[in-house]
Design a protein around this motif. Structure first.
Motif, short mmCIF file in Angstrom:
data_model
loop_
_atom_site.label_atom_id
_atom_site.label_comp_id
_atom_site.label_asym_id
_atom_site.label_seq_id
_atom_site.Cartn_x
_atom_site.Cartn_y
_atom_site.Cartn_z
N ILE A 34 1.18 3.46 2.21
CA ILE A 34 1.82 3.69 3.51
C ILE A 34 3.16 2.96 3.55
O ILE A 34 4.18 3.51 3.96
N ALA A 35 3.14 1.73 3.07
CA ALA A 35 4.39 0.97 2.99
C ALA A 35 5.36 1.65 2.04
O ALA A 35 6.56 1.76 2.33
N ASN A 42 7.08 4.62 3.63
CA ASN A 42 7.97 4.20 4.72
C ASN A 42 9.20 3.45 4.19
O ASN A 42 10.28 3.53 4.76
N ASP A 91 0.86 -1.18 0.00
CA ASP A 91 0.00 0.00 0.00
C ASP A 91 0.90 1.23 0.00
O ASP A 91 2.12 1.12 0.09
N ASN A 137 -0.87 -5.44 8.05
CA ASN A 137 -0.75 -5.63 6.60
C ASN A 137 0.72 -5.75 6.19
O ASN A 137 1.07 -6.55 5.33
N HIS A 138 1.56 -4.96 6.83
CA HIS A 138 2.98 -4.99 6.46
C HIS A 138 3.61 -6.33 6.86
O HIS A 138 4.51 -6.82 6.18
N PRO A 143 7.99 -1.79 6.83
CA PRO A 143 8.36 -1.19 5.54
C PRO A 143 9.63 -0.34 5.63
O PRO A 143 10.44 -0.35 4.69
N ALA A 144 9.81 0.37 6.73
CA ALA A 144 11.05 1.15 6.87
C ALA A 144 12.25 0.21 6.90
O ALA A 144 13.26 0.45 6.22
N ARG A 155 4.74 0.98 11.33
CA ARG A 155 5.44 1.05 10.05
C ARG A 155 6.90 0.64 10.12
O ARG A 155 7.69 0.98 9.23
#
Lengths: 553, 270
Positions: free
Chosen positions: A239-240, A243, A237, B100-101, B71-72, B68
């Protein structure tokens, strides 16, 4: 002298193929071309069209009406037949049609090549004859285009083109077409120019979730990934995506996210993170009309205020708005440079029109010229957020001698979490101090047209071309018009802009939204007072005609 | 106002399981011979996510947004895959906000090691249910008790074939250090779920509650047997297994990226 050819039909019918074929052949022949697409958010059916504007000198924007309509469906003829210029012609794919020349492209292709796909080539042949162009130019292009597919395919295409031309014999000479001269041979879209700008500037990671019309840049960079050594990751998404970009730039790899308004809405917290952590995150926002899902495949300039204010809290950002293909290329590089120099996010605002518009331009420099990441080696005791006069602290990346500590919480100069009031004041003032230099170095808007004209048209981003054409034509008709185009819309260097404005009888802000967002921003900066506006928010791109009709008294 | 003096020590309650996890983390890093300059500790928001600020030996830190961290961490690992990238997170951060991540980090099998402090409750926001709270758990928000079933992150990670999936307990320091070291050594994505009491907000799943239930994974367990691994992941109640549930030979995401074959995307200066 120019002419506008409109190919129209259902999605999946080959509208883009005919258009693409014509763009390639006409550009190779030495004509100036500018191609725009108007499509619906569907893969089959509906009504899509592809405009190829052809000229004997450089073209800067699309036209409202077509001189030659190639209708592949009844609906295309019905809806767009009324949008022709007074001397316009229509060709219809069929045996007969009222008010149009009927040429059965599909039937011919099936007969000659046993393939409906080559209806596109029949149509292109017909267009060539209608414009009175030597068919050999089209044939040469077809030979090159299909060389890899073998002689048989080439021969079939040549036969289809020839028959199309033969069947259009009755149209020859009915339209005055521009004569070929010398034109630049490199055909690019805005999205592709942005992609190339990013790749040559040394972007190493691209993270994005597909969203029209932003996807063009993602696709372009994916195609360049092997050559330039880029990791392209389709994130789960937006947001990912943002980031991932923040993580990558923290670790030293220039990175980019591409999206449209709705996706950017999801990225907003991440943008604020980049502001707080002082990370050079760059996002390309390709605008389309909203709110919410809006008109997914249409164009707009509605997200300017959103981009300016996106993110909770206060932090510095730079926002670029390219107006030409060359600017798409250069300003992408500039955005990356600014983000790295000032360690803060930079945004690039484009829109569906600019992403998709194709034009032949002087070839862009494809050689890698990585930007300066503005890094220092640092040592074990280096402080990531050392307080400085400029607001910019020396930045190291992990893996070297420094321990790089970054926090989304307020932090001490060494990057660790703090709730200390004095430390917060020192850091928040340091972060905003960057705006001084960022404002001083903001790209100035550019004037175009006769100096000190009575009327000034102010525009930003993709309206450059249509506005420029409007200025030229208005002056040809005895008007006194000048244009001021902003390639950067934030921050605004108010004194520098005021100096360019001078005294004008009329000031008209031209932009693609309903609330005159940029006019508002200029007013807040005290750059303009009450002004007139010329707004377009129907989802279609600006044209010179549209502007001229509304600004003329 | 100078409040700096108030900031230097951990923000955790006395008796919090995080102290034991921090201690184990420091030992695991030291015993794995990791150079802090080549280590990045990534976190989101929550009590667990403050861990990077308290580690004994300096390391690189990316304390980002709530939910988050993955993803980072993925971006960091892709930018420089020679770095060891560890995520310190809680059950709210990793399984709630960042759920989700997690799904997609496991799918990628990115070489990031996720240590999840799982106390089945929200600490920093003062006592609401978390995605791993058991049904019936009463809080000021879930006033009639939790109705939803708890998430099973270990089963998800097994089904999606992460490189390494394990569970440990903050009350068993030796075991925790061992699990962390195995996770750090694993290629690809590693999920280590660490059961941990919250002394302030979870009066149900107390230290004793966990202590009475945790049992070492049976000696004969084959971590490459997916069905057996899933049985461990679903064992919750009177007996909760701790140890390595699952391992796979899947290559890491970064090892499959052409652009990373020769060298990292980003190199530090110096």
């Amino acid at each position: 002298m120019d002419i506008n050819i409109r190919i129209a039909g259902e999605a999946g019918q080959g509208v883009q193929s005919v258009g693409g074929l014509l763009v390639g052949a006409l550009a190779a022949q030495g004509l100036h071309v500018l191609a725009t697409q108007s499509y619906m958010s569907r893969i089959r059916g509906g009504l899509n069209w592809f405009d190829v504007r052809v000229g004997d000198s450089e073209l800067h924007g699309p036209r409202e009406k077509a001189d030659l309509l190639v209708a592949l469906t009844d609906a295309a003829l019905r809806v767009l037949g009324g949008e022709l210029t007074s001397h316009g012609l229509a060709i219809f794919d069929g045996e007969q049609a009222g008010g149009a020349a009927a040429i059965p492209f599909t039937a011919v292709a099936k007969e000659l090549a046993q393939s409906a796909v080559m209806a596109n080539t029949v149509a292109a042949g017909a267009v060539y004859r209608a414009l009175g162009y030597d068919l050999e130019f089209l044939s040469g292009h077809l030979r090159k285009l299909f060389a890899k597919k073998g002689d048989e395919i080439v021969e079939k295409n040549l036969r289809c083109a020839a028959r199309g031309a033969e069947l259009a014999e009755g149209l020859a000479g009915k339209l005055e077409a521009p004569r070929a001269g010398r034109s630049p041979r490199s055909v690019v879209s805005g999205a592709s120019a942005i992609g190339l700008g990013a790749a040559t500037a040394g972007v190493k990671l691209v993270a994005a979730y597909p969203m029209t019309p932003g996807t063009g840049v993602l696709t372009d960079l994916a195609a360049r990934a092997d050559r330039y050594g880029i990791v392209v990751e389709q994130a789960e998404d937006e947001i990912a995506a943002i980031n991932m970009v923040c993580g990558a730039v923290y670790a030293g790899a220039p990175a980019l996210a591409t999206t449209s308004g709705g996706g950017f809405a999801l990225m907003v917290e991440g943008l604020s993170l980049a502001g707080m952590m002082e990370l050079p995150a760059v996002v390309v926002i390709a605008q389309r009309p909203g709110p919410a899902t809006g008109l997914p495949t249409r164009t707009a300039q509605q997200d300017l205020r959103f981009a300016v204010h996106a993110g909770h809290g206060e932090f510095a950002r730079a926002i670029y708005a390219p107006g030409t293909h060359a600017q798409c290329f250069e300003l992408t590089r500039r955005a990356l440079e600014t983000a790295h120099r000032f360690q803060t996010p930079a945004l690039i605002l484009t829109d569906q029109y600019l992403q998709d518009v194709q034009k032949n331009i002087e070839p862009l420099d494809e050689s890698p010229r990585p930007i300066d990441r503005c890094l220092t080696a640092g040592g074990a005791d280096s402080q990531r957020y050392a307080v400085t006069d400029s607001g910019v602290s020396p930045r190291a990346v992990p893996g070297g001698d420094a321990f790089v500590v970054c926090d989304s919480d307020e932090h001490t100069p060494d990057g660790h979490i703090t709730e200390d009031i004095d430390a917060h004041l020192a850091q928040t003032e340091k972060r905003l101090r960057k705006l001084r230099a960022m404002t001083a170095e903001a790209l100035p808007p550019a004037l175009y047209g006769p100096a000190d004209a009575q009327t000034l048209l102010i525009c930003w981003g993709s309206t450059y071309g249509p506005c420029r054409e409007a200025v030229d034509r208005l002056n040809d008709f005895g008007g006194s018009y000048e244009m001021l185009h902003f390639p950067q819309v934030w921050p605004i260097n108010a004194p520098a802009v005021s100096a360019l404005l001078g005294w004008r009888q009329r000031v008209i802000v031209v932009e693609g939204n309903q609330t005159a967002q940029f006019a508002g921003i200029l007013k807040e900066h005290g750059v303009i007072g009450p002004v007139e506006t010329c707004l377009r928010y129907d989802g279609l791109p600006f044209t010179a005609e549209y502007i001229m009709e509304r600004v003329r008294r | 106002m100078n409040l700096c003096q108030a900031d230097t020590r951990p923000a955790w309650c006395p008796g919090c399981g995080n102290y034991a996890i921090l201690k184990a983390f420091d030992r695991a890093v030291a015993e794995s011979g990791l150079d802090g300059r080549k280590l990045v500790v990534v976190s989101g928001i929550g009590q667990a996510a403050k861990l990077p600020h308290y580690v004994a030996r300096p390391a690189n830190v990316f304390n980002g947004l709530h939910g988050r961290a993955l993803p980072a961490a993925t971006g960091i690992k892709l930018a420089n895959h020679e770095l060891t990238v560890v995520v310190a997170s809680g059950d709210g951060d990793m399984y709630g906000e960042g759920g989700n991540h997690l799904l997609h980090a496991v799918r990628r099998n990115i070489g990031v090691k996720a240590f999840v402090h799982d106390n089945q409750v929200y600490g920093l926001t003062e006592g609401q249910a978390s995605p791993t709270s058991d049904p019936g758990f009463v809080t000021k928000v879930q006033t009639h008790g939790v109705v939803s079933l708890p998430m099973n992150p270990l089963a998800i990670a097994i089904v999606e074939e992460a490189s390494f999936v394990a569970r440990s307990f903050s009350g068993d320091g030796e075991h925790l250090v061992e699990m962390m070291k195995l996770a750090l050594a694993a290629d690809g994505f590693a999920l280590l779920d660490i059961l941990q009491p919250c002394v302030t907000f979870n009066r149900t799943n107390t230290f004793k509650w966990y202590k009475d239930r945790v049992r070492l994974v049976p000696a004969g367990h084959d971590p490459r047997d997916r069905d057996a691994a899933l049985r461990l992941a679903f064992a919750w109640g009177e007996r909760i297994p701790i140890g390595v549930y699952w391992r796979s030979e899947r290559p890491s995401f970064e090892s499959l990226c052409d652009a990373l074959k020769d060298r990292p995307l980003a190199a530090p200066l110096g």
